[in-house]
Every structure is written in structure tokens, then in C-alpha cells.
Scaffold this active site. Structure first.
Site, PDB file in Angstrom:
ATOM      1  N   LYS A 216      37.214  96.236  69.105  1.00  0.00           N
ATOM      2  CA  LYS A 216      36.824  95.397  70.503  1.00  0.00           C
ATOM      3  C   LYS A 216      37.889  96.980  71.764  1.00  0.00           C
ATOM      4  O   LYS A 216      39.291  97.390  71.654  1.00  0.00           O
ATOM      5  CB  LYS A 216      37.821  94.217  71.101  1.00  0.00           C
ATOM      6  CG  LYS A 216      36.807  93.284  70.516  1.00  0.00           C
ATOM      7  CD  LYS A 216      37.782  92.064  71.028  1.00  0.00           C
ATOM      8  CE  LYS A 216      36.748  90.824  70.071  1.00  0.00           C
ATOM      9  NZ  LYS A 216      37.521  89.724  70.481  1.00  0.00           N
TER      10      LYS A 216
ATOM     11  N   GLU B  69      29.494  83.176  75.728  1.00  0.00           N
ATOM     12  CA  GLU B  69      28.878  83.844  75.620  1.00  0.00           C
ATOM     13  C   GLU B  69      27.582  83.298  74.972  1.00  0.00           C
ATOM     14  O   GLU B  69      26.685  84.079  74.393  1.00  0.00           O
ATOM     15  CB  GLU B  69      29.146  84.111  74.319  1.00  0.00           C
ATOM     16  CG  GLU B  69      30.873  84.664  74.563  1.00  0.00           C
ATOM     17  CD  GLU B  69      31.825  85.067  72.872  1.00  0.00           C
ATOM     18  OE1 GLU B  69      31.136  85.409  71.906  1.00  0.00           O
ATOM     19  OE2 GLU B  69      32.704  85.542  73.698  1.00  0.00           O
TER      20      GLU B  69
ATOM     21  N   GLU C  81      35.742  85.832  60.751  1.00  0.00           N
ATOM     22  CA  GLU C  81      36.736  85.585  61.656  1.00  0.00           C
ATOM     23  C   GLU C  81      37.779  85.480  62.220  1.00  0.00           C
ATOM     24  O   GLU C  81      38.079  84.051  62.706  1.00  0.00           O
ATOM     25  CB  GLU C  81      35.842  86.509  62.568  1.00  0.00           C
ATOM     26  CG  GLU C  81      36.435  87.309  63.843  1.00  0.00           C
ATOM     27  CD  GLU C  81      35.962  87.417  65.212  1.00  0.00           C
ATOM     28  OE1 GLU C  81      36.586  87.953  66.773  1.00  0.00           O
ATOM     29  OE2 GLU C  81      34.582  87.549  64.828  1.00  0.00           O
TER      30      GLU C  81
END
Length: 431
Positions: free
Chosen positions: A341, A209, A289
Site C-alpha cells: 500500500k 469497498e 491476509e
């Protein structure tokens, strides 16, 4: 009527060099929408199925020709002549055509690519931006905000080939007045972090990422290095910039224990929550998260009890953008936020339903990319069009990540004060 006259599927490449599905939806009048499905690395076991061919002689088994064929045949036939502006109807046709709980017949990658392409075609037909069309589909026309970015500047776990267990260490430029300013702050911190790592003789290679992926002695070391970079860049940690973690704890949950192999520590469920709380006591971590395994609901109850009033606890693998699972979480007071998502659930309509359910329950909804991405920037429009308030789309390098940031810059330029950047107020427990 925005009549669908053709649907086309094709196999394209994602940011990891693996195939994914791209779809085009063509309407009468020459209007076209095109979208691509992303792909995850750390995935929840209850996600909708990403259909792969399994033919080891092609792309090491990761080809998507079966899913593409489903777009070009079954899905195309079912949607020809339908109205592209009737998003819920189109998505339901595809869901019914698939007929399975997790979309494993047609593939969530096939259904999602067509679902998003149809939305883009409908927006073109209506002559409005995609974010405006999404706001109308969401029942919130004209209600926009610019999201606070969670910028993943240091990668570990499944996103990097290093010894850091926690998957994402993120900065949030909450002190910015606009998204444009937030992006600049994040970029400056990113480049400063590279210098800090270089000066310490640490690797400045990047993970999936776009965040740096050095080997470090501990997860706490990652936070200390980010703190150093934030301050060296001229910002104050805690007021200008806050921190967020994505533990992706399911990836190191073994035999009922949380095994931080990188630093040689093993915790039971409550012990790992206590460990995370100790990090949050030392650093301004405002969001965590997947702080526990997706199946550890008793542990999640404890984590929510000890941290949920002050820290945003985001369920990703826990909820997989699924309203049935989210309902259970809400009823049991588990977590206080959901990661959104598209490809975990497989259609735009179901995605919007999850965002709506979260907001109505007082949970926040964080819009997210996947580690396997394309140049498709639909999540930027989704974040603004639903006024979600937060977005995760990686670091400040790799064009598959930056494409989303650039789209947000364009949207902010168009909307101006109609899409405020609210900073810390968007994050659960911080308002």
C-alpha cells in the site's frame, strides 16, 4: 531534462466523504501529472502518518489543509527546478525535508501525492504509459503481467456495519485466461451473490469497498454463501475460482485473545490459526491476509509453520510496506507474502523497494487499494509495471474501485500478450 516548474496541492474528497490530498506536478513543455493519496480504516500502528488538521470545526477534524500547505510551500520550494524523471532523488528530498521516521512533519499523504504526481508527469514527458515508466524505475523495463484480482465481494470488520468479524471475503478468478475474462467472472459472481442474499432475506447494502455487508450467523456462513453464488453463476470453486480472506485480526485482538464477537468465539493465538486452517480445509482458501495481530510474531511463526507451504500468508498491518519490518519477517520466516500500500510508507521509491525485497526473498507482493479511495488508478499501473501478479481493489461496484479495474482493461488492451494473465501460478503455494 523534465524540469519541475510548479507543484500544486489541494484538498479533495475520498470515497468515504473525508478530505484527502491531491497534488499536481507541472514540467517545462506543458507536461502535468496529478495524483491523490488514499486513506485506510484498519491501519497498522507502524504506518507512515496521514497528517490531519484536527480542527473539529472542519470536516470533524479530518481536514488536510496543513498537509496541502506543506505541498504548496515546503515541498514545492524543494522540488522546483528538479528533474521529474529522477524519482528516487525527488522522494529522498521529501523524506529528508520531513526528517522523521514516519513522515509526521509533512505528512505521508502530502509526500505520496507529490511522489505519484511526479511519476505521472515524468511518464508524460517521456511519452510512455505510467506502467512503462514504473517498470523502468523498477529496473525491469518491458517486463509486465496482468494481476489476478482479489475481489472483495463480502465485507465485514471495519469496512462494514454488520456482525461479521473477518473483514474481507474475496474471490479470485484464477481459471480465466485473460484479465478481461477474470473481471467478467467476478462481476457475474458479484451479481449472483446479490440474488442469493436477496433470496435469503439478507441485506444487499454494500460496505466501504463495494462488497455486500449482511449480518450472518458466522464467518463460515459467509464462505458457504459465496460458494453458493460461485456455483450458481456457473463456475467451479477450486478450479475456476479460489477464495481469499483478509482477517484484519488486529481489529479484534484484545488482551492477547482473538475475540470473534459476531459469533461469540474467543481464541488464543494458536487456536485462531487452527480455526483459519479448519476453514481452509473446508473451502479452497488460497490466501489469508493479517491472520493474526501485527504484534503477535510468535503466533505468526506458528501460522506460517502450519499453513505456509500451501497457503499464501499476507502481511499487511504486519509489514506496513516497510522494508525494515519486512527484513525481520524474512529473517524469521514469518508469512510468505506482503501487501503493498503506497500510503503505508509514503513514496513510490520506498514502495518499489518493498516489492523488490519481497520478490528477491521468494515472497509474493499483492498490490492494494485502501478503503478510503479516489478515482486515482495508479495502483493498476503499479501492478502491471512491477509484474506483481495480484491486486486487491475491492468489489464490482463503486466507481472508486471500478476505476482501477477499468484502467487494467485499458492496459491489457494495449499490451496484449506482453502482459500475460497467469492465474493460480501467481499465488504463493499454488504454482
Amino acid at each position: 531534462m523534465a524540469k519541475i516548474i510548479n507543484v500544486i496541492g489541494r484538498e479533495i474528497m475520498d470515497s468515504r466523504g473525508n478530505p484527502t490530498v491531491e497534488a499536481e506536478v507541472h514540467l517545462e513543455g506543458g507536461f502535468v501529472g496529478m495524483a491523490a493519496a488514499p486513506s485506510g480504516a484498519s491501519t497498522g500502528s507502524r504506518e507512515a502518518l496521514e497528517l490531519r488538521d484536527g480542527d473539529k470545526s472542519r470536516y470533524l477534524g479530518k481536514g488536510v489543509l496543513t498537509a496541502v500547505a506543506n505541498v504548496n510551500d515546503l515541498i514545492r520550494t524543494a522540488l522546483l527546478g528538479k528533474d521529474a524523471t529522477a524519482q528516487a532523488e525527488l522522494d529522498q528530498i521529501m523524506i529528508d525535508l520531513d526528517g522523521t521516521e514516519n513522515k509526521d512533519k509533512l505528512g505521508a499523504n502530502a509526500i505520496l501525492a507529490v511522489s505519484l504526481a511526479a511519476a505521472k508527469a515524468a511518464a508524460a514527458f517521456k511519452g510512455i504509459p505510467l506502467y512503462a515508466h514504473i517498470a523502468e524505475l523498477n529496473g525491469t523495463p518491458g517486463q509486465y503481467s496482468m494481476p489476478v484480482p482479489m475481489m472483495n465481494i463480502l465485507n465485514g470488520g471495519e469496512h462494514a456495519d454488520n456482525n461479521v468479524d473477518i473483514q474481507e471475503f474475496m474471490v479470485q478468478p484464477v481459471g480465466a485466461k485473460t484479465f478481461r475474462e477474470a473481471l467478467r467472472m467476478g462481476a457475474e459472481i458479484f451479481h449472483t451473490l446479490k440474488k442469493v442474499l436477496h433470496d435469503k432475506g439478507l441485506s444487499t447494502s454494500v460496505g466501504d469497498e463495494g462488497g455486500f455487508a449482511p449480518n450472518l450467523a458466522s464467518n463460515a456462513d459467509a464462505l458457504a454463501i459465496i460458494k453458493e453464488a460461485v456455483e450458481l453463476a456457473g463456475y467451479k470453486l477450486g478450479s475456476d475460482v479460489t477464495l481469499a480472506l483478509d482477517c484484519a485480526a488486529s481489529e479484534f485482538y484484545k488482551d492477547g485473545k482473538y475475540d470473534l464477537a459476531g459469533e461469540g468465539k474467543v481464541f488464543d493465538s494458536n487456536g485462531f490459526s487452527d480455526f483459519l486452517k479448519s476453514l481452509a480445509d473446508q473451502y479452497p482458501i488460497v490466501s489469508i491476509e493479517d491472520g493474526l495481530d501485527e504484534s503477535d510474531w510468535d503466533g505468526w511463526a506458528y501460522q506460517t509453520q502450519i499453513m505456509g507451504d500451501k497457503i499464501q500468508l499476507v502481511g499487511d498491518d504486519l509489514f506496513v510496506t516497510n522494508t525494515k519490518i519486512l527484513t525481520r519477517g524474512i529473517e524469521n520466516g514469518i508469512a510468505n507474502s506482503i501487501l503493498i500500500k503506497f500510503n503505508q510508507i509514503g513514496s513510490l521509491t520506498e514502495t518499489l523497494a518493498a516489492i523488490r525485497m519481497a520478490k528477491e526473498a521468494g515472497y509474493t507482493a499483492v498490490i492494494s487499494h485502501r478503503s478510503g479511495e479516489t478515482e486515482d488508478s495508479t495502483i493498476a499501473d503499479l501492478a502491471v509495471g512491477t509484474a506483481a501478479g495480484q491486486i486487491k481493489t475491492g468489489s464490482l461496484c463503486r466507481s472508486d474501485r471500478v476505476a482501477k479495474y477499468n484502467q487494467l482493461l485499458r492496459i491489457e488492451e494495449q499490451l496484449g500478450e506482453k502482459a500475460p494473465y497467469r492465474g493460480l501460478k501467481e499465488i504463493k503455494g499454488q504454482a
